[in-house]
Motif scaffolding. Sequence first.
Motif, PDB file in Angstrom:
ATOM      1  N   ILE A 196     -17.690  -2.494   1.434  1.00 37.98           N
ATOM      2  CA  ILE A 196     -16.431  -3.198   1.631  1.00 37.98           C
ATOM      3  C   ILE A 196     -16.712  -4.516   2.338  1.00 37.98           C
ATOM      4  CG2 ILE A 196     -16.023  -1.867   3.740  1.00 37.98           C
ATOM      5  CD1 ILE A 196     -13.320  -3.290   1.395  1.00 37.98           C
ATOM      6  N   ARG A 197     -16.200  -5.590   1.750  1.00 34.73           N
ATOM      7  CA  ARG A 197     -16.418  -6.919   2.310  1.00 34.73           C
ATOM      8  C   ARG A 197     -15.196  -7.429   3.051  1.00 34.73           C
ATOM      9  NH1 ARG A 197     -19.886 -10.452   4.502  1.00 34.73           N
ATOM     10  NH2 ARG A 197     -19.354 -12.612   4.022  1.00 34.73           N
ATOM     11  N   GLN A 198     -14.017  -7.250   2.467  1.00 36.51           N
ATOM     12  CA  GLN A 198     -12.817  -7.813   3.076  1.00 36.51           C
ATOM     13  C   GLN A 198     -11.579  -7.134   2.501  1.00 36.51           C
ATOM     14  OE1 GLN A 198     -12.273 -11.959   2.254  1.00 36.51           O
ATOM     15  NE2 GLN A 198     -10.637 -12.243   3.756  1.00 36.51           N
ATOM     16  N   ILE A 199     -10.593  -6.907   3.374  1.00 36.59           N
ATOM     17  CA  ILE A 199      -9.252  -6.512   2.929  1.00 36.59           C
ATOM     18  C   ILE A 199      -8.442  -7.797   2.802  1.00 36.59           C
ATOM     19  CG2 ILE A 199      -7.168  -5.226   3.504  1.00 36.59           C
ATOM     20  CD1 ILE A 199      -8.896  -3.258   5.014  1.00 36.59           C
ATOM     21  N   ILE A 200      -8.227  -8.209   1.571  1.00 39.45           N
ATOM     22  CA  ILE A 200      -7.575  -9.498   1.342  1.00 39.45           C
ATOM     23  C   ILE A 200      -6.079  -9.415   1.614  1.00 39.45           C
ATOM     24  CG2 ILE A 200      -7.106 -11.281  -0.369  1.00 39.45           C
ATOM     25  CD1 ILE A 200      -9.725 -10.555  -1.719  1.00 39.45           C
ATOM     26  N   ASP A 201      -5.427  -8.387   1.097  1.00 39.01           N
ATOM     27  CA  ASP A 201      -3.975  -8.323   1.242  1.00 39.01           C
ATOM     28  C   ASP A 201      -3.524  -6.887   1.046  1.00 39.01           C
ATOM     29  OD1 ASP A 201      -1.282  -9.335   1.493  1.00 39.01           O
ATOM     30  OD2 ASP A 201      -1.087  -9.088  -0.675  1.00 39.01           O
ATOM     31  N   MET A 202      -2.451  -6.559   1.773  1.00 41.27           N
ATOM     32  CA  MET A 202      -1.773  -5.283   1.581  1.00 41.27           C
ATOM     33  C   MET A 202      -0.303  -5.579   1.317  1.00 41.27           C
ATOM     34  SD  MET A 202      -1.457  -1.964   1.506  1.00 41.27           S
ATOM     35  CE  MET A 202      -2.750  -1.052   2.330  1.00 41.27           C
ATOM     36  N   ASP A 203       0.093  -5.402   0.066  1.00 46.75           N
ATOM     37  CA  ASP A 203       1.467  -5.666  -0.336  1.00 46.75           C
ATOM     38  C   ASP A 203       2.250  -4.366  -0.221  1.00 46.75           C
ATOM     39  OD1 ASP A 203       3.817  -6.536  -1.403  1.00 46.75           O
ATOM     40  OD2 ASP A 203       2.998  -7.238  -3.312  1.00 46.75           O
ATOM     41  N   GLU A 204       2.970  -4.209   0.904  1.00 48.65           N
ATOM     42  CA  GLU A 204       3.677  -2.956   1.123  1.00 48.65           C
ATOM     43  C   GLU A 204       4.847  -2.764   0.167  1.00 48.65           C
ATOM     44  OE1 GLU A 204       2.891  -4.983   3.578  1.00 48.65           O
ATOM     45  OE2 GLU A 204       2.003  -3.897   5.270  1.00 48.65           O
ATOM     46  N   ARG A 205       5.539  -3.833  -0.172  1.00 51.16           N
ATOM     47  CA  ARG A 205       6.709  -3.703  -1.039  1.00 51.16           C
ATOM     48  C   ARG A 205       6.308  -3.225  -2.432  1.00 51.16           C
ATOM     49  NH1 ARG A 205      11.483  -5.213   0.617  1.00 51.16           N
ATOM     50  NH2 ARG A 205      12.198  -5.307  -1.549  1.00 51.16           N
ATOM     51  N   ASN A 206       5.202  -3.782  -2.992  1.00 52.85           N
ATOM     52  CA  ASN A 206       4.731  -3.371  -4.317  1.00 52.85           C
ATOM     53  C   ASN A 206       3.651  -2.307  -4.259  1.00 52.85           C
ATOM     54  OD1 ASN A 206       6.397  -5.290  -5.697  1.00 52.85           O
ATOM     55  ND2 ASN A 206       4.945  -6.890  -5.112  1.00 52.85           N
ATOM     56  N   LYS A 233      -0.489   4.380  -2.367  1.00 55.39           N
ATOM     57  CA  LYS A 233       0.741   5.015  -1.905  1.00 55.39           C
ATOM     58  C   LYS A 233       0.909   4.747  -0.416  1.00 55.39           C
ATOM     59  CE  LYS A 233       4.344   7.723  -2.149  1.00 55.39           C
ATOM     60  NZ  LYS A 233       5.560   7.308  -2.877  1.00 55.39           N
ATOM     61  N   ILE A 234       1.919   3.935  -0.079  1.00 54.50           N
ATOM     62  CA  ILE A 234       2.133   3.540   1.310  1.00 54.50           C
ATOM     63  C   ILE A 234       3.029   4.551   2.000  1.00 54.50           C
ATOM     64  CG2 ILE A 234       2.952   1.705   2.820  1.00 54.50           C
ATOM     65  CD1 ILE A 234       0.544   0.932   1.206  1.00 54.50           C
ATOM     66  N   ASN A 235       2.547   5.077   3.095  1.00 54.99           N
ATOM     67  CA  ASN A 235       3.345   5.979   3.930  1.00 54.99           C
ATOM     68  C   ASN A 235       3.896   5.174   5.100  1.00 54.99           C
ATOM     69  OD1 ASN A 235       4.510   8.091   5.285  1.00 54.99           O
ATOM     70  ND2 ASN A 235       2.589   9.029   5.939  1.00 54.99           N
ATOM     71  N   PHE A 290       3.482   1.571  13.364  1.00 56.05           N
ATOM     72  CA  PHE A 290       2.340   2.239  13.988  1.00 56.05           C
ATOM     73  C   PHE A 290       1.681   3.182  12.977  1.00 56.05           C
ATOM     74  CE2 PHE A 290       5.612   1.417  17.192  1.00 56.05           C
ATOM     75  CZ  PHE A 290       4.916   0.632  18.086  1.00 56.05           C
ATOM     76  N   ASP A 291       1.628   2.754  11.731  1.00 55.69           N
ATOM     77  CA  ASP A 291       1.200   3.637  10.659  1.00 55.69           C
ATOM     78  C   ASP A 291      -0.301   3.515  10.396  1.00 55.69           C
ATOM     79  OD1 ASP A 291       1.743   1.026   9.923  1.00 55.69           O
ATOM     80  OD2 ASP A 291       1.984   1.520   7.814  1.00 55.69           O
ATOM     81  N   LYS A 292      -0.811   4.539   9.764  1.00 55.28           N
ATOM     82  CA  LYS A 292      -2.195   4.579   9.292  1.00 55.28           C
ATOM     83  C   LYS A 292      -2.166   4.921   7.812  1.00 55.28           C
ATOM     84  CE  LYS A 292      -4.949   8.020  10.313  1.00 55.28           C
ATOM     85  NZ  LYS A 292      -5.855   8.929  11.039  1.00 55.28           N
ATOM     86  N   GLN A 293      -2.861   4.123   7.010  1.00 57.29           N
ATOM     87  CA  GLN A 293      -2.839   4.297   5.559  1.00 57.29           C
ATOM     88  C   GLN A 293      -4.195   4.774   5.060  1.00 57.29           C
ATOM     89  OE1 GLN A 293       0.008   4.049   4.106  1.00 57.29           O
ATOM     90  NE2 GLN A 293       1.101   3.081   5.799  1.00 57.29           N
ATOM     91  N   GLU A 294      -4.151   5.544   3.988  1.00 61.95           N
ATOM     92  CA  GLU A 294      -5.359   6.004   3.299  1.00 61.95           C
ATOM     93  C   GLU A 294      -5.248   5.567   1.845  1.00 61.95           C
ATOM     94  OE1 GLU A 294      -6.065  10.117   3.778  1.00 61.95           O
ATOM     95  OE2 GLU A 294      -6.213  10.031   5.981  1.00 61.95           O
ATOM     96  N   CYS A 295      -5.931   4.482   1.534  1.00 65.00           N
ATOM     97  CA  CYS A 295      -5.903   3.912   0.196  1.00 65.00           C
ATOM     98  C   CYS A 295      -7.217   4.238  -0.512  1.00 65.00           C
ATOM     99  CB  CYS A 295      -5.686   2.397   0.248  1.00 65.00           C
ATOM    100  SG  CYS A 295      -4.085   1.919   0.949  1.00 65.00           S
ATOM    101  N   SER A 296      -7.087   4.792  -1.700  1.00 66.99           N
ATOM    102  CA  SER A 296      -8.276   5.244  -2.426  1.00 66.99           C
ATOM    103  C   SER A 296      -8.577   4.291  -3.578  1.00 66.99           C
ATOM    104  CB  SER A 296      -8.046   6.657  -2.965  1.00 66.99           C
ATOM    105  OG  SER A 296      -9.121   7.057  -3.781  1.00 66.99           O
ATOM    106  N   LEU A 297      -9.871   3.957  -3.719  1.00 68.81           N
ATOM    107  CA  LEU A 297     -10.371   3.242  -4.887  1.00 68.81           C
ATOM    108  C   LEU A 297     -11.063   4.285  -5.764  1.00 68.81           C
ATOM    109  CD1 LEU A 297     -11.867   0.063  -3.171  1.00 68.81           C
ATOM    110  CD2 LEU A 297      -9.674   0.272  -4.326  1.00 68.81           C
ATOM    111  N   GLN A 298     -10.419   4.654  -6.860  1.00 63.32           N
ATOM    112  CA  GLN A 298     -10.871   5.779  -7.681  1.00 63.32           C
ATOM    113  C   GLN A 298     -11.622   5.252  -8.906  1.00 63.32           C
ATOM    114  OE1 GLN A 298      -8.000   8.462  -9.845  1.00 63.32           O
ATOM    115  NE2 GLN A 298      -8.629   9.855  -8.206  1.00 63.32           N
ATOM    116  N   PHE A 299     -12.896   5.596  -8.981  1.00 61.45           N
ATOM    117  CA  PHE A 299     -13.751   5.125 -10.064  1.00 61.45           C
ATOM    118  C   PHE A 299     -14.220   6.310 -10.896  1.00 61.45           C
ATOM    119  CE2 PHE A 299     -14.061   1.826  -6.876  1.00 61.45           C
ATOM    120  CZ  PHE A 299     -14.007   0.658  -7.632  1.00 61.45           C
TER     121      PHE A 299
END
Length: 477
Positions: free
Chosen positions: A60-70, A152-154, A160-169
């Motif tokens: 992982i190099r960088q988290i560029i953006d997290m679009d919560e609405r989409n 899937k944004i919780n 004060f949230d914690k997200q678990e975003c998966s990159l599924q290959f």
Amino acid sequence: MKSVVFFVVSFIVIGAGVSGQTQTTDTLRLFTNLFANYSKDIRPVERASQSINVLYGMAIRQIIDMDERNQILTTNVWLRQGWSDANLKWNPDDYGGITKITIPSSNIWKPDILLYNNADSSFKGAMKTNAAVSNDGNVTWFAPAIFRSSCKININYFPFDKQECSLQFGSWAYTTEHLNILNRSASGDTGSYLVNGEWKLEDFPVIRTLPQYSCCKYPYSVLDFVLIIRRRSLFYVINMLVPCILVSALTLLTFYLPADTGEKFTLCITILLSLTVFLLLAAETMPPTSEVVPLIAQYYITTMVLVSASTVLTAIVLYIHHRGTYVGRAPSWFRRFTLDYLAKFMCMGDCHNPDVKDKIPKINFENASGSSGSSTGVVEAGLHSNEMPLELDVANLPTSQSGTCVELDRRGRIRFIMSQIASCLQQVVEYSEDAIVDEEIKGEWMRIAFVVDRFFMWLFGLSTAVATCGVLLQVKE
């Protein structure tokens, strides 16, 4: 001596040129021979039943953006893949000892490993970089890529949230019978990660699964690179929570302001509108979902309910304050509860006034119409308790001809006038008594309203503190 040195230098230069030319010729010959009958569209195995093992890794190099609405995560990653190609093997002795060459990745077969949860319409994938091929057929391909993946944004504990975003290959066409994807390590590489100002990377594990689909006999091999990130909440605390807490704290002023100012309702409604604006600002950054209510929305709604309740309580206080003499005195139990117990409970002291009867002057008119020897005595008999001087111009009163009759007639007129004066004074005193009683009743209701207002202030402050702690303590570390 100079000729010897010149000869040695010339020999070294010529030898190096010949060696470089030979190396270039060997590489070109190797490349030509390898790709003479090579097809990048055919799976490179010696037997058709053989499966290709692909070692797949990611940094992982960088988290560029997290679009919560989409609900889209944009990341910059470095892909690391390795497999064995049976058609890219050679003997180093035949090609001048060359054991590894670098060739364009577009010229060789590559596993069709795709991002399953891709959210990019272009489907660009990884950059077409060069691949390193060794003489035993092992291919190593490192490539940078920018992925837009669905996540899937919780928002239950936002901000004060914690997200678990998966990159599924996984492979799109090959099952484990033909292509087996293995993770290079138990977790992704975070050594080159650039710190993000909004999200903190906590972990980057890799999970391998073998999902079985009804279409195929063998399962597919899938790798999930899970980004466990926690939101840095300082920005939202400073810009959303602290202003809301300060605005809701201003509601205490609605109970502290005197009821005669006329600004209680205005302040309540202004605070309610301010909280509505903050709620709309928070809703713009969150996905429009009805599955859960975010923590910050719970706090705003709770505060708005409390402010609305404070408006109702303010209306009750104003109703008690202006109740006045329209309904008479307050019930004895209500006076006792508010002025005795409630006032003492809130350390407001004694809110009672002296009895109304002690404030009313007593005037006695019992002898106002009685007989006396002179007009001065009659006046003194009628007004002895008030000591009010009264002078009558008896000389100007009409008289009769006879002395005795004149005297009797004069005394009768004096009695009549004195009785009229006493009646008028009695009415004035009664009016004064009623006015004093009315003022006392009005003051009593105002004192009750003051005690109730102060009680509501403490009740609202305690409710706000409990609600704030109850909502914020739901935050999970």
